[in-house]
Design a protein around this motif. Sequence first.
Motif, short mmCIF file in Angstrom:
data_model
loop_
_atom_site.label_atom_id
_atom_site.label_comp_id
_atom_site.label_asym_id
_atom_site.label_seq_id
_atom_site.Cartn_x
_atom_site.Cartn_y
_atom_site.Cartn_z
N ARG A 118 19.62 -52.97 -67.73
CA ARG A 118 20.53 -52.02 -68.37
C ARG A 118 20.03 -51.58 -69.74
O ARG A 118 19.95 -50.39 -70.03
CB ARG A 118 21.93 -52.64 -68.49
CG ARG A 118 22.99 -51.66 -68.97
CD ARG A 118 24.32 -52.37 -69.19
NE ARG A 118 24.82 -52.98 -67.96
CZ ARG A 118 25.58 -52.35 -67.06
NH1 ARG A 118 25.91 -51.08 -67.25
NH2 ARG A 118 26.00 -52.97 -65.98
N GLN A 175 11.67 -48.80 -71.18
CA GLN A 175 12.75 -47.84 -71.02
C GLN A 175 13.53 -47.74 -72.32
O GLN A 175 13.43 -48.60 -73.19
CB GLN A 175 13.70 -48.25 -69.89
CG GLN A 175 14.56 -49.47 -70.21
CD GLN A 175 15.48 -49.86 -69.06
OE1 GLN A 175 15.03 -50.08 -67.95
NE2 GLN A 175 16.76 -49.97 -69.33
N ALA A 202 17.53 -47.06 -73.42
CA ALA A 202 18.92 -46.94 -72.99
C ALA A 202 19.75 -46.46 -74.17
O ALA A 202 19.72 -47.07 -75.25
CB ALA A 202 19.44 -48.28 -72.48
N ARG A 207 19.97 -43.96 -69.16
CA ARG A 207 18.77 -44.79 -69.08
C ARG A 207 17.56 -43.92 -68.76
O ARG A 207 17.57 -43.13 -67.81
CB ARG A 207 18.96 -45.86 -67.99
CG ARG A 207 18.01 -47.04 -68.10
CD ARG A 207 18.32 -48.08 -67.05
NE ARG A 207 18.01 -47.60 -65.71
CZ ARG A 207 17.72 -48.40 -64.68
NH1 ARG A 207 17.73 -49.71 -64.84
NH2 ARG A 207 17.45 -47.90 -63.49
#
Length: 415
Positions: A183, A350, A352, A381
Amino acid sequence: MSENTTTTTTAPTENLRERALKLDAADPLAGRRALFALDDGVYLDGNSLGALPVHVPARVQDVLTRQWGELRIRSWDESGWWTAPERIGDRIAPLVGAAAGQIVVGDSTSVNVFKAVVAAVRIAGEGRDEILVDATTFPTDGYIASAAARLTGHRIVPVAPADVLAALGPRTAAVLLNHVDYRSGRLHDLPGLTAAVHAAGAVAVWDLCHSAGALPVGLDEHGVDLAVGCTYKYLNGGPGSPAYLYVAERHQAVFDSPLPGWNSHADPFGMTAGYAPADGSVRGRVGTPDIVSMLTLEAALDVWDGVSVDAVRAKSLALTDFFLECVEAYVPAGRVVSVTPAAHAERGSQVALRCAEAEPVMRRLIERGVVGDLRRPDVLRFGFTPLYVGFADAERAARILADVLAEVPAGNTVS
């Protein structure tokens, strides 16, 4: 942009665009983009499904028409189908810092998590009855670990990765952790946590789904016991491509799989009633390999030939830094907040962003060609796959994000 920042910078749009072009021109991995089937948009969801390498369809066509259509059953030997799980495992091994002979490809991530957790508690031995599980983990890992606990008579102890050290004790049998949080993109301390698990006398199991192919893992170097991972994200193996299981060489002789199928038998074609496990990583196999998707993965791994994982990591960090800088410059204060750590040592590949209007914002981004994904209720995301995402992509995505936020009415701003 960060949790502690409420003001924006004033970098001119044109300067960021010019910088992006210069960064792309100097990028040693820029040529890899041509190896993938991409459109004119910005694909930032390779952490869910990697892009298709352009040479793969022809390779799959050969599997279907020649290997299956012409050779048929002979392909188990003549085309190397039977040895594919270990052969492809050896191709993945350098990407996760493992020597050959320790990775077998097959089954899903969930099935491999089950094998690994049950085997881990059996390796740990009697007198230990707790399985520590990352409380923030991808839900399936928790579900599978709970099923493994019921099967083995152990107790699940959900714990945040930051609290693992305090939770370890003489009752701990195994610890299941994600290397990168799905997440937030937070990178957990695999070397330090593995060492702590071992110091407590327990067995460490790592889920590498969001790290393999994006950053160095160092399974052998850091003494990891067991690990699992998928191949359809940063490894670009295709939707539903088979997962893999790493069993450290020192554990292979005692690896006791809860799913002892005929493929892992020492004499699979003997068809004997009693089970005798094969040697080495073959013990991680279960049933007949899913050959078409497995050979699709093998073809896809060609894009890694000649690529250094360290170079991939360097570009990943530079890309995510640059994207965050562009978002800081373009997006009005308070509309988004990064929940991805700023520190490189704690960041995966990544970014988020918490956004109160996440659902309509992501929908409009996708309509405009910027493909990320949503983690409800409020996280945008964006995955950065260094083999095919460039700096101009990062700048364009941030600019379009700002345009979309200007159109979507603000609800409760985030802080």
